[in-house]
Design a protein around this motif. Structure first.
Motif, PDB file in Angstrom:
ATOM      1  N   VAL A  74      26.951  34.700  35.717  1.00  0.00           N
ATOM      2  CA  VAL A  74      28.392  34.122  34.836  1.00  0.00           C
ATOM      3  C   VAL A  74      29.520  34.764  35.233  1.00  0.00           C
ATOM      4  N   GLY A  75      29.258  35.869  36.427  1.00  0.00           N
ATOM      5  CA  GLY A  75      30.344  36.409  37.175  1.00  0.00           C
ATOM      6  C   GLY A  75      30.604  35.967  38.484  1.00  0.00           C
ATOM      7  N   VAL A  76      30.399  35.127  38.794  1.00  0.00           N
ATOM      8  CA  VAL A  76      29.614  34.157  39.643  1.00  0.00           C
ATOM      9  C   VAL A  76      31.298  32.611  39.038  1.00  0.00           C
ATOM     10  N   LEU A  77      30.637  32.149  37.774  1.00  0.00           N
ATOM     11  CA  LEU A  77      31.409  31.289  37.006  1.00  0.00           C
ATOM     12  C   LEU A  77      32.887  31.606  36.678  1.00  0.00           C
ATOM     13  N   GLN A  78      32.475  33.018  35.276  1.00  0.00           N
ATOM     14  CA  GLN A  78      33.400  33.301  35.178  1.00  0.00           C
ATOM     15  C   GLN A  78      34.619  33.927  36.289  1.00  0.00           C
ATOM     16  N   THR A  79      34.605  34.660  36.827  1.00  0.00           N
ATOM     17  CA  THR A  79      35.262  35.323  37.901  1.00  0.00           C
ATOM     18  C   THR A  79      35.333  34.846  38.993  1.00  0.00           C
ATOM     19  N   THR A  80      34.250  34.390  39.855  1.00  0.00           N
ATOM     20  CA  THR A  80      34.109  34.753  41.312  1.00  0.00           C
ATOM     21  C   THR A  80      34.729  32.725  41.750  1.00  0.00           C
ATOM     22  N   ILE A  81      34.710  31.610  40.525  1.00  0.00           N
ATOM     23  CA  ILE A  81      35.099  31.118  41.474  1.00  0.00           C
ATOM     24  C   ILE A  81      35.875  30.256  40.096  1.00  0.00           C
ATOM     25  N   VAL A  82      36.433  31.162  38.795  1.00  0.00           N
ATOM     26  CA  VAL A  82      37.661  30.892  38.340  1.00  0.00           C
ATOM     27  C   VAL A  82      38.806  31.216  39.123  1.00  0.00           C
ATOM     28  N   PHE A  83      38.895  32.466  39.366  1.00  0.00           N
ATOM     29  CA  PHE A  83      39.785  33.213  39.814  1.00  0.00           C
ATOM     30  C   PHE A  83      39.963  32.652  41.444  1.00  0.00           C
ATOM     31  N   LEU A  84      39.214  32.357  42.233  1.00  0.00           N
ATOM     32  CA  LEU A  84      39.628  31.764  43.900  1.00  0.00           C
ATOM     33  C   LEU A  84      39.468  30.987  43.946  1.00  0.00           C
ATOM     34  N   LEU A  85      39.781  29.164  42.963  1.00  0.00           N
ATOM     35  CA  LEU A  85      39.993  28.487  42.871  1.00  0.00           C
ATOM     36  C   LEU A  85      41.868  28.521  41.833  1.00  0.00           C
ATOM     37  N   VAL A  86      41.943  29.201  40.923  1.00  0.00           N
ATOM     38  CA  VAL A  86      43.035  29.183  40.195  1.00  0.00           C
ATOM     39  C   VAL A  86      43.993  30.178  41.395  1.00  0.00           C
ATOM     40  N   MET A  87      43.988  31.036  42.016  1.00  0.00           N
ATOM     41  CA  MET A  87      44.126  31.321  42.970  1.00  0.00           C
ATOM     42  C   MET A  87      45.265  30.952  44.139  1.00  0.00           C
ATOM     43  N   TYR A  88      44.254  30.164  44.449  1.00  0.00           N
ATOM     44  CA  TYR A  88      45.083  28.969  45.243  1.00  0.00           C
ATOM     45  C   TYR A  88      45.312  28.041  45.227  1.00  0.00           C
TER      46      TYR A  88
END
Length: 303
Positions: A74-88
């Motif tokens: 959940v951490g990878v899906l919810q925080t890692t992937i979401v915010f890496l892609l959103v911020m980029y």
């Protein structure tokens, strides 16, 4: 007394959603001072530490060890992937438009829940999905025909993937972690998700300059402590007082505030297709959320 309590709750909802909407302005502005991944690592590192302190103060038990692997997912899906892609993606896409695209999450949640949780897509839900998808096409599909720069379209696609990843985390949460308290899930998924972001930042942005100043520090503290941790905790208190459908629908105020603050503070242009598309997306989500069980099981997120 009951009426007064309701007024206080709705005032809290307005304050929290406006802070989350304002965070989009700060996320966009932070890119002038440091890389997108580095900012996310600082933001969620501080946010995770603050949330864990709240867990400690409230004497919330540690999650069972057998659940940690699911919390990592959940951490990878919810925080890692979401915010890496959103911020980029924010490097190329306006903050207001980005917030609208990300908050199509309930639409993707309905689709994934039908596939992986066996939920039925009723006629009413299909109508909601089609209306929401039409709105999404109006917000970003228009750019394909308006000679928009390819990097903008690329950024928009990244944010769509973020919305799908957020939806996937909700479905996974319902499948594996629904027995845990949402405060436990939120604190520890943020911790594990931050580890992923930090690894990505170290690989992708190692050695890039960081222009430290009071403005950047305020962005990190605001989004990390206030938006990601304290508002998060207040949101759990609200969830104990109102039904989940009302809570889920009230989060749609976030992209509305995101558009407003982006227009006011960043001088972003809000075109008619963004306005009409946003209205369609919100209507579609209201129809989807109000006609199925998906509204009861999502991982709250400080977007």
């Amino acid at each position: 007394m009951y009426k007064q309590a309701n007024v206080i709750i709705w005032m809290l909802i307005l304050i929290i959603t406006s802070i989350w909407g304002y965070s989009w302005v700060m996320m966009k502005a932070s890119l002038s001072f440091m890389g997108p991944f580095t900012f996310s690592a600082f933001r969620f590192g501080i946010g995770a530490v603050t949330l864990l302190l709240i867990v400690l103060i409230w004497k919330v038990k540690l999650p069972p060890k057998e659940q940690w692997k699911h919390l990592i997912v959940v951490g990878v899906l919810q925080t890692t992937i979401v915010f890496l892609l959103v911020m980029y993606g924010l490097r190329f896409v306006d903050a207001g438009k980005s917030s609208i695209i990300l908050y199509t999450m309930p639409i993707w949640s309905s689709i994934l829940a039908a596939k992986f949780l066996g939920e039925t897509l009723t006629k009413k839900k299909w109508v909601g999905l089609l209306i929401g998808m039409l709105g999404l096409f109006m917000v970003i599909g228009w750019d394909f025909f308006s000679e928009q720069r390819m990097n903008v379209i690329f950024g928009e696609i990244l944010i769509v993937i973020s919305a799908v990843s957020w939806a996937a985390s909700n479905v996974y949460y319902r499948k594996k972690l629904e027995g845990l308290s949402k405060l436990q899930v939120s604190a520890f998924q943020m911790l594990f998700g931050t580890v992923g972001i930090t690894v990505a930042a170290s690989i992708m942005e190692w050695g890039e300059p960081i222009h430290w100043n009071g403005e950047l520090i305020s962005y990190i503290l605001f989004t990390g402590v206030l938006a990601s941790a304290l508002c998060f905790t207040a949101w759990f208190i609200i969830l104990s007082r109102i039904d989940m459908v009302t809570a889920t629908l009230s989060t749609l105020l976030v992209p509305v505030f995101g558009l407003f603050f982006s227009l006011l503070l960043l001088d972003e242009i809000i075109t008619t297709n963004i306005i009409y598309g946003s209205i369609l997306i919100i209507v579609g989500i209201i129809i989807c959320v109000g006609t199925g069980p998906m509204s009861k099981g999502s991982v709250p997120s400080s977007h």
